[in-house]
Design an enzyme around this catalytic site. Structure first.
Site, PDB file in Angstrom:
ATOM      1  N   LEU A 162     -26.200  22.606  41.332  1.00 47.11           N
ATOM      2  CA  LEU A 162     -25.478  21.343  41.163  1.00 47.11           C
ATOM      3  C   LEU A 162     -24.772  21.226  39.812  1.00 47.11           C
ATOM      4  O   LEU A 162     -24.781  20.158  39.193  1.00 47.11           O
ATOM      5  CB  LEU A 162     -26.417  20.146  41.367  1.00 47.11           C
ATOM      6  CG  LEU A 162     -26.948  19.898  42.782  1.00 47.11           C
ATOM      7  CD1 LEU A 162     -27.825  18.638  42.802  1.00 47.11           C
ATOM      8  CD2 LEU A 162     -25.813  19.734  43.800  1.00 47.11           C
TER       9      LEU A 162
ATOM     10  N   ASN B 254     -19.397  12.850  46.965  1.00 50.63           N
ATOM     11  CA  ASN B 254     -20.766  13.276  47.275  1.00 50.63           C
ATOM     12  C   ASN B 254     -21.657  12.999  46.066  1.00 50.63           C
ATOM     13  O   ASN B 254     -21.338  13.396  44.946  1.00 50.63           O
ATOM     14  CB  ASN B 254     -20.742  14.771  47.629  1.00 50.63           C
ATOM     15  CG  ASN B 254     -22.117  15.325  47.964  1.00 50.63           C
ATOM     16  OD1 ASN B 254     -23.043  15.243  47.174  1.00 50.63           O
ATOM     17  ND2 ASN B 254     -22.234  15.915  49.144  1.00 50.63           N
TER      18      ASN B 254
ATOM     19  N   CYS C 138     -29.887  19.109  49.038  1.00 53.02           N
ATOM     20  CA  CYS C 138     -29.588  20.310  48.253  1.00 53.02           C
ATOM     21  C   CYS C 138     -30.841  21.173  48.124  1.00 53.02           C
ATOM     22  O   CYS C 138     -31.858  20.719  47.614  1.00 53.02           O
ATOM     23  CB  CYS C 138     -29.061  19.975  46.867  1.00 53.02           C
ATOM     24  SG  CYS C 138     -28.635  21.480  45.963  1.00 53.02           S
TER      25      CYS C 138
ATOM     26  N   THR D 261     -26.901  23.811  53.479  1.00 50.13           N
ATOM     27  CA  THR D 261     -27.213  25.231  53.632  1.00 50.13           C
ATOM     28  C   THR D 261     -28.673  25.460  54.045  1.00 50.13           C
ATOM     29  O   THR D 261     -29.534  24.627  53.808  1.00 50.13           O
ATOM     30  CB  THR D 261     -26.958  25.973  52.312  1.00 50.13           C
ATOM     31  OG1 THR D 261     -27.676  25.299  51.282  1.00 50.13           O
ATOM     32  CG2 THR D 261     -25.481  25.977  51.975  1.00 50.13           C
TER      33      THR D 261
END
Ligand SMILES: Cc1cc2nc3c(=O)[nH]c(=O)nc-3n(C[C@H](O)[C@H](O)[C@H](O)COP(=O)(O)OP(=O)(O)OC[C@H]3O[C@@H](n4cnc5c(N)ncnc54)[C@H](O)[C@@H]3O)c2cc1C
Ligand SMILES: Cc1cc2nc3c(=O)[nH]c(=O)nc-3n(C[C@H](O)[C@H](O)[C@H](O)COP(=O)(O)O)c2cc1C
Ligand code: FES
Lengths: 282, 334
Positions: free
Chosen positions: B83, B109, B140, B203
């Site tokens: 991040l 986001n 995340c 992901t």
């Protein structure tokens, strides 16, 4: 503007030491690319390999619409690239990244290359020689004589070339940085010198060390592994010592360094500020 | 014999409504695969897109993880960027002025490590001109705090999302993780929490090892898998979620072209986000827009909205109505 060009291979040559040379019909890029900049090549359409591969420009011939690269095969993508033949078409995006700094008046540039790290430095020498008539010396290190001769043959225009081979089969026996050090010991005084380097990380790190020892400015062109090549993945982190001029979008790391993106803030960096990490880029 | 209708003469309508917002077309670009647009604007006018989702913004700027952060895998890649972002204040002062000029929908986001951080971010962005919606990244996989624990199970997701809901009037989209036992349950929690939509998938947790050095390749050890390799997983999850919630879906995961995008729309997505494909083909997103238009023309479909959820499925599946949790069930545990 950046563009993704479809280019065709016009010359393909396999070189010793897993190296290869490719020349492309790429008129758009040939006009635009400057020394230090790179292109992202899509080796095959589809997903095998999926990501592109980065290559520095070796030379351009804007009038003939040609652009060449010099490669070495390691993994899957570059192994496939080494098999390309004249007539093959592929996608090439560019020009990407920053450029080497402009030469100053009365300055002699020492170009220190390891293997295919030669590419951007030869391009620099050719453009500089053609446009500004500045003096340059090109120090090239290869493993063997066969590699040295193969590279030499690809640059008939080069000047002041000095070669070091690891096995001593051609030119100076030993590392190119030893050759450079000897040259500097003899010629340092009374000259305005600047170093530019591209090659394996340990070689560049050693060159930076010499630049420190002889109090010289140095630019290095890094080959940090990249996913995108145009600034959007933030994957190509280069750790460096911050200064007022260094732009980074990101805050300092806990140990006081900053991360920059190799693809847009580089690939050319002030060598004195780069933090070389032992298990960094291959 | 059914007669083929002639190809459309009029331009098909690519406009599509998502949670009350009209998008010029259904193709957006995914968070973290487009930074804040500036770099890609050098390739094409971003007004060609349905919208942009920004790289995740956190309260404080983050340097990100050490190199190596990415690694190519079969048909995709792993990333553990950590991040890296300039933080909300610099985002507002340095990135928003440019983002406002693009003439496309802007979804910002946000990522927090605590419920309070998510709430603060949502409040701070609430009245900022030019922001159309927020995507709440509760998924995340590459950060120690605030990552997966919010989206692995419905209760924490409900807790953070309902707090964010109270903090802003902006339309909210919860970004869901595939790293969960039941993405349908998390999606239902998002709906109950008042989200206008959900986006999926983030992901998949993955890993790569260097045999020579006997070390993990990524500095963070594990990373997130993305790209064409994850598309079938994403498609199954979008299909599943579409049948369990009423709110619209943005599909993400291995979408590279118009065909991929259309498949997800049939499966129930209203919008799609193109992610990793931006790394391998800078023009993937605008080409997908063109490809969708061509498809509609060829098939004589006047409006892209007609495709949403139009997958032909076996009858018994269509009949099965999923069990929806009651609000009380979620609240009890928060
Ligand atoms: C700006 C720049 C300029 C470059 N110029 C040249 C050049 O002129 N000649 C040349 O031979 N090589 C050059 N390289 C290195 C070249 O891009 C890599 O050797 C190549 O990407 C490796 O691909 P592969 O298929 O062999 O490796 P794989 O191991 O199969 O690649 C896996 C992934 O890692 C990346 N990767 C792996 N090693 C490197 C590396 N050393 N550098 C960058 N990415 C890597 C690949 O791009 C790919 O995404 C340059 C790299 C950069 C960043
Ligand atoms: C390099 C990279 C960085 C990412 N960063 C973020 C991020 O900051 N926030 C987020 O919500 N998703 C992030 N993602 C996830 C993508 O938005 C997307 O959900 C995922 O990659 C799957 O889509 P794809 O297969 O099309 O890439 C990132 C993905 C990649 C590859
Ligand atoms: S390679 Fe993607 S940001 Fe540099």
């Amino acid at each position: 503007m950046l563009k993704d060009y479809e280019v065709a291979v016009t010359k393909a040559q396999k070189l010793p030491g897993r190296m290869f040379f490719l020349e492309f019909e790429a008129p758009g890029l040939a006009k635009k690319c400057e020394p230090g900049e790179f292109v992202m090549l899509k080796v095959e359409p589809g997903t095998d390999p999926f990501l592109r591969r980065a290559f520095s420009v070796f030379y351009t011939e804007p009038k003939r619409g040609k652009l060449a690269i010099l490669g070495k095969s390691y993994g899957f993508g570059t192994t496939r690239l080494r098999e390309k033949k004249a007539g093959d078409r592929l996608k090439m995006a560019g020009p990407l990244g920053n450029r080497f700094g402009q030469a100053k008046k009365k300055e002699t540039a020492l170009l220190v290359a390891g293997g295919v790290g030669l590419a951007p430095l030869y391009f620099y020498q050719q453009v500089l020689a053609a446009e500004r008539r500045k003096e340059t010396y090109l120090f090239l290190g290869t493993r063997t004589k066969a590699e040295a001769l193969a590279l030499k043959r690809l640059m008939p225009q080069t000047v002041n070339l000095q070669i070091a081979t690891d096995d001593g089969s051609y030119g100076y026996e030993g590392r190119v940085t030893d050759l450079l050090e000897k040259w500097l010991e003899k010629n340092r005084s009374g000259q305005v010198l600047r170093l530019l380097s591209c090659g394996p990380d340990p070689m560049m790190a050693k060159t930076v060390e010499l630049a420190g020892k002889f109090d010289l400015p140095i630019e290095v062109s890094l080959e940090t592994a990249m996913a995108c090549g145009w600034g959007i993945c933030i994957g190509c982190a280069v750790k460096s010592v911050p200064d007022e001029k260094t732009a980074s979008e990101f805050p300092k790391t806990p140990d006081g360094f900053i991360f920059q993106r190799a693809c847009v803030d580089g690939p050319v960096f002030n060598g004195h500020r780069v933090v070389w990490e032992s298990d960094g880029p291959a | 014999m059914a007669r083929r209708s002639p190809p459309l003469k009029v331009k098909p309508d690519l406009k599509i409504n998502f949670a009350g917002l009209e998008f010029a077309n259904p193709v957006l670009v995914a968070s973290g695969t487009f930074n804040y647009g500036e770099e890609m604007a050098k390739f094409y006018p971003l007004s060609k897109l349905g919208g942009i989702v920004t790289k995740s913004i956190t309260k404080k700027p983050r340097p990100g993880h050490p190199f190596p952060r990415t690694y190519e895998t079969k048909g995709g890649m792993l990333n553990a960027i950590g991040l890296a972002n300039p933080g909300i204040e610099k985002f507002l002062s340095k990135k928003m002025p440019f983002l406002r000029t693009l003439g496309t929908r802007l979804v910002v986001n946000i990522a927090g490590s605590t419920v309070e951080e998510f709430v603060e971010l949502a409040q701070r962005l609430s009245d900022v001109e030019g922001i159309d919606a927020l995507e709440v990244n509760i998924s995340c996989p590459n950060v120690k705090e605030g990552g997966l624990e919010f989206s692995a199970t419905p209760q924490p997701a409900f807790r953070v999302l309902s707090a964010v809901r109270k903090a802003t009037r902006l339309p909210l989209v919860a970004k869901l993780s595939p790293n969960t036992a039941d993405i349908g349950a998390v999606a239902r929690a998002a709906e109950e929490a008042g989200m206008e939509g959900v986006s999926l998938i983030n992901t998949l947790v993955g890993m790569a090892v260097d045999l020579k050095t006997r070390r993990p390749i990524l500095s963070n050890v594990t990373g997130g898998l993305s790209g064409p390799a994850v598309k079938p997983v994403a498609l199954a999850m979008v299909y599943k979620v579409a049948r369990q919630v009423k709110i619209p879906i943005m599909a993400i995961g291995g979408i590279c072209n118009a065909a991929d995008a259309l498949e997800f729309m049939l499966g129930g997505a209203t919008l799609v986000q193109i992610g990793t494909a931006n790394f391998t083909d800078p023009l993937a997103a605008p080409r997908a827009v063109e490809g969708i238009e061509d498809f509609l023309k060829e098939k004589n479909i006047p409006s892209v909205g007609q495709l949403v959820g139009s997958l032909r499925t076996p009858a018994e599946e269509i009949d099965s109505s999923p069990k929806r949790p009651k609000l009380d069930e979620l609240r009890v545990q928060t």
